[in-house]
Design a protein around this motif. Structure first.
Motif, PDB file in Angstrom:
ATOM      1  N   HIS A  47       5.490  -2.044   1.588  1.00  0.00           N
ATOM      2  CA  HIS A  47       5.403  -0.984   2.699  1.00  0.00           C
ATOM      3  C   HIS A  47       4.272  -0.610   3.298  1.00  0.00           C
ATOM      4  O   HIS A  47       3.849  -0.675   4.463  1.00  0.00           O
ATOM      5  N   LEU A  48       3.336  -0.294   2.198  1.00  0.00           N
ATOM      6  CA  LEU A  48       1.963   0.255   2.608  1.00  0.00           C
ATOM      7  C   LEU A  48       1.251  -0.985   3.273  1.00  0.00           C
ATOM      8  O   LEU A  48       0.337  -0.660   3.921  1.00  0.00           O
ATOM      9  N   ASP A  49       1.278  -1.962   2.493  1.00  0.00           N
ATOM     10  CA  ASP A  49       0.216  -3.173   3.048  1.00  0.00           C
ATOM     11  C   ASP A  49       0.793  -3.644   4.446  1.00  0.00           C
ATOM     12  O   ASP A  49      -0.252  -4.138   4.998  1.00  0.00           O
ATOM     13  N   ARG A  50       2.053  -3.764   4.462  1.00  0.00           N
ATOM     14  CA  ARG A  50       2.519  -4.411   5.716  1.00  0.00           C
ATOM     15  C   ARG A  50       2.785  -3.583   7.040  1.00  0.00           C
ATOM     16  O   ARG A  50       2.627  -4.040   8.032  1.00  0.00           O
ATOM     17  N   LEU A  51       2.844  -2.237   6.650  1.00  0.00           N
ATOM     18  CA  LEU A  51       3.265  -1.429   7.777  1.00  0.00           C
ATOM     19  C   LEU A  51       2.442  -0.148   7.742  1.00  0.00           C
ATOM     20  O   LEU A  51       2.002   0.008   8.851  1.00  0.00           O
ATOM     21  N   ILE A  52       2.554   0.374   6.667  1.00  0.00           N
ATOM     22  CA  ILE A  52       2.019   1.839   6.860  1.00  0.00           C
ATOM     23  C   ILE A  52       0.345   1.925   7.119  1.00  0.00           C
ATOM     24  O   ILE A  52      -0.061   2.340   7.852  1.00  0.00           O
ATOM     25  N   ARG A  53      -0.375   1.115   6.187  1.00  0.00           N
ATOM     26  CA  ARG A  53      -1.795   1.031   6.451  1.00  0.00           C
ATOM     27  C   ARG A  53      -2.086   0.649   7.752  1.00  0.00           C
ATOM     28  O   ARG A  53      -3.217   1.102   8.308  1.00  0.00           O
ATOM     29  N   PRO A  54      -1.572  -0.667   8.109  1.00  0.00           N
ATOM     30  CA  PRO A  54      -1.953  -1.178   9.482  1.00  0.00           C
ATOM     31  C   PRO A  54      -1.813  -0.473  10.424  1.00  0.00           C
ATOM     32  O   PRO A  54      -2.567  -0.174  11.638  1.00  0.00           O
ATOM     33  N   ALA A  55      -0.606   0.483  10.667  1.00  0.00           N
ATOM     34  CA  ALA A  55      -0.411   1.318  11.740  1.00  0.00           C
ATOM     35  C   ALA A  55      -1.297   2.567  11.672  1.00  0.00           C
ATOM     36  O   ALA A  55      -1.919   2.926  12.737  1.00  0.00           O
ATOM     37  N   LEU A  56      -1.655   3.158  10.542  1.00  0.00           N
ATOM     38  CA  LEU A  56      -2.585   4.062  10.598  1.00  0.00           C
ATOM     39  C   LEU A  56      -4.032   3.541  10.775  1.00  0.00           C
ATOM     40  O   LEU A  56      -4.830   4.439  11.703  1.00  0.00           O
ATOM     41  N   ALA A  57      -4.471   2.413  10.588  1.00  0.00           N
ATOM     42  CA  ALA A  57      -5.563   1.915  11.131  1.00  0.00           C
ATOM     43  C   ALA A  57      -5.685   1.574  12.318  1.00  0.00           C
ATOM     44  O   ALA A  57      -6.693   1.725  13.348  1.00  0.00           O
ATOM     45  N   ARG A  58      -4.615   1.551  13.243  1.00  0.00           N
ATOM     46  CA  ARG A  58      -4.438   1.358  14.717  1.00  0.00           C
ATOM     47  C   ARG A  58      -4.359   2.829  15.374  1.00  0.00           C
ATOM     48  O   ARG A  58      -4.436   2.899  16.779  1.00  0.00           O
ATOM     49  N   GLY A  59      -4.456   3.948  14.629  1.00  0.00           N
ATOM     50  CA  GLY A  59      -4.394   5.047  15.097  1.00  0.00           C
ATOM     51  C   GLY A  59      -3.122   5.639  15.463  1.00  0.00           C
ATOM     52  O   GLY A  59      -2.957   6.707  16.044  1.00  0.00           O
ATOM     53  N   GLU A  60      -2.245   5.049  14.820  1.00  0.00           N
ATOM     54  CA  GLU A  60      -0.487   5.478  15.167  1.00  0.00           C
ATOM     55  C   GLU A  60      -0.164   6.463  14.380  1.00  0.00           C
ATOM     56  O   GLU A  60      -0.843   6.857  13.250  1.00  0.00           O
ATOM     57  N   VAL A  61       0.776   7.246  14.578  1.00  0.00           N
ATOM     58  CA  VAL A  61       1.466   8.377  13.816  1.00  0.00           C
ATOM     59  C   VAL A  61       2.633   7.497  13.079  1.00  0.00           C
ATOM     60  O   VAL A  61       3.468   6.879  13.475  1.00  0.00           O
ATOM     61  N   VAL A  62       2.726   7.674  11.693  1.00  0.00           N
ATOM     62  CA  VAL A  62       3.698   7.150  10.790  1.00  0.00           C
ATOM     63  C   VAL A  62       4.582   8.295  10.287  1.00  0.00           C
ATOM     64  O   VAL A  62       3.989   9.235   9.606  1.00  0.00           O
ATOM     65  N   LEU A  63       5.867   8.248  10.482  1.00  0.00           N
ATOM     66  CA  LEU A  63       6.741   9.413   9.798  1.00  0.00           C
ATOM     67  C   LEU A  63       7.652   8.663   9.150  1.00  0.00           C
ATOM     68  O   LEU A  63       8.450   7.590   9.388  1.00  0.00           O
ATOM     69  N   CYS A  64       7.643   8.939   7.806  1.00  0.00           N
ATOM     70  CA  CYS A  64       8.212   8.168   6.700  1.00  0.00           C
ATOM     71  C   CYS A  64       9.451   9.011   6.071  1.00  0.00           C
ATOM     72  O   CYS A  64       9.253  10.131   5.257  1.00  0.00           O
ATOM     73  N   ASP A  65      10.625   8.692   5.976  1.00  0.00           N
ATOM     74  CA  ASP A  65      11.949   9.475   5.231  1.00  0.00           C
ATOM     75  C   ASP A  65      11.731   8.983   3.735  1.00  0.00           C
ATOM     76  O   ASP A  65      12.119   7.783   3.330  1.00  0.00           O
ATOM     77  N   ARG A  66      11.057   9.902   3.020  1.00  0.00           N
ATOM     78  CA  ARG A  66      10.860   9.598   1.682  1.00  0.00           C
ATOM     79  C   ARG A  66       9.488   8.987   1.435  1.00  0.00           C
ATOM     80  O   ARG A  66       9.057   7.945   2.287  1.00  0.00           O
ATOM     81  N   PHE A  67       8.759   9.294   0.497  1.00  0.00           N
ATOM     82  CA  PHE A  67       7.627   8.392  -0.024  1.00  0.00           C
ATOM     83  C   PHE A  67       7.313   8.616  -1.493  1.00  0.00           C
ATOM     84  O   PHE A  67       8.201   8.705  -2.312  1.00  0.00           O
ATOM     85  N   MET A  68       6.057   9.100  -1.899  1.00  0.00           N
ATOM     86  CA  MET A  68       5.674   9.243  -3.312  1.00  0.00           C
ATOM     87  C   MET A  68       6.488  10.378  -3.970  1.00  0.00           C
ATOM     88  O   MET A  68       6.717  10.121  -5.214  1.00  0.00           O
ATOM     89  N   ASP A  69       6.652  11.400  -3.274  1.00  0.00           N
ATOM     90  CA  ASP A  69       7.174  12.685  -4.094  1.00  0.00           C
ATOM     91  C   ASP A  69       8.640  12.340  -4.561  1.00  0.00           C
ATOM     92  O   ASP A  69       9.169  12.979  -5.305  1.00  0.00           O
ATOM     93  N   SER A  70       9.222  11.469  -3.703  1.00  0.00           N
ATOM     94  CA  SER A  70      10.679  11.177  -4.066  1.00  0.00           C
ATOM     95  C   SER A  70      10.842  10.311  -5.580  1.00  0.00           C
ATOM     96  O   SER A  70      11.646  10.501  -6.440  1.00  0.00           O
ATOM     97  N   THR A  71       9.727   9.574  -5.777  1.00  0.00           N
ATOM     98  CA  THR A  71       9.560   8.878  -7.236  1.00  0.00           C
ATOM     99  C   THR A  71       9.266  10.088  -8.180  1.00  0.00           C
ATOM    100  O   THR A  71       9.734  10.097  -9.299  1.00  0.00           O
TER     101      THR A  71
END
Length: 217
Positions: A77-101
């Motif tokens: 998820h991070l490699d294919r979606l989140i990090r590329p989106a952040l690198a493009r200056g986009e806002v990422v809203l994620c339903d659950r992440f590391m705190d759920s683990t």
């Protein structure tokens, strides 16, 4: 380039995370490009892992096996979606992440905190949320909401009430330990009131996100 922003939504079952993710996305558009995603999931490989986890296929192998699967899904998820989106200056809203683990497999599931932290260091690295909104709700109320939804209870909804109480305590402890990152939102109120509280938290922590375009959306 306008920097990206990473906002995660956390909380127990039935807290209304998915609803509030969509509401915040509408507020932020069209002023910013917004990516809405979820965990586990968000990419084809991660969605396959999600299906296995929520069906309970890893449960018999214990919380460590589940944490490994969550971590594998998160890495993709991070490699294919989140990090590329952040690198493009986009806002990422994620339903659950590391705190759920931390909460589900760690505090509530019994996996040692050091093990969870080690997985987090390897998988998440420096890609940590700018803001985490923890939707806090009484577990009985949350489970009642979850049961009202169509479909059978998933792997985690079917856990005992004691498990869900430990989850709530875990999320509150995370917020107390990292107040600069986390904001606790009372999710027992009406959706409009929850939305207003979330908007206030975003305005206070990440004021550049809520410009005139988002305000008028």
């Amino acid at each position: 380039m306008t920097p990206g922003a990473f906002i995660t939504f956390e909380g127990g079952e039935g807290a209304g995370k998915s609803t509030q993710v969509e509401r915040l996305a509408r507020r932020l558009r069209p002023a910013r490009t917004v990516v809405v995603t979820r965990e586990p999931g968000g990419t084809p490989r991660a969605e396959e892992i999600r299906a296995a986890l929520l069906e309970g296929r890893a449960r018999e192998h214990g919380p460590f096996a589940e944490a490994l699967l969550f971590s594998a899904a998160r890495l993709d998820h991070l490699d294919r979606l989140i990090r590329p989106a952040l690198a493009r200056g986009e806002v990422v809203l994620c339903d659950r992440f590391m705190d759920s683990t931390r909460a589900y497999q760690g505090a509530a599931g019994g996996l040692p905190a050091a093990t969870v932290a080690a997985l987090e260091r390897v998988v998440v690295g420096r890609t940590r949320p700018d803001l985490t909104l923890i939707l806090d709700l009484d577990p009985e109320q949350g489970l009642a909401r979850a049961r009202a939804r169509a479909g059978a209870a998933d792997r985690f909804e079917a856990e005992t009430i004691e498990f869900h109480r430990r989850l709530r305590d875990a999320f509150r402890a995370i917020a107390a330990a990292e107040p600069e990152r986390c904001a606790v939102i009372d999710a027992g109120r009406a959706p409009d009131a929850v939305e207003a509280a979330i908007r206030a938290a975003v305005a206070a922590r990440l004021p550049a996100l809520l410009g005139e375009g988002a305000d008028a959306a």
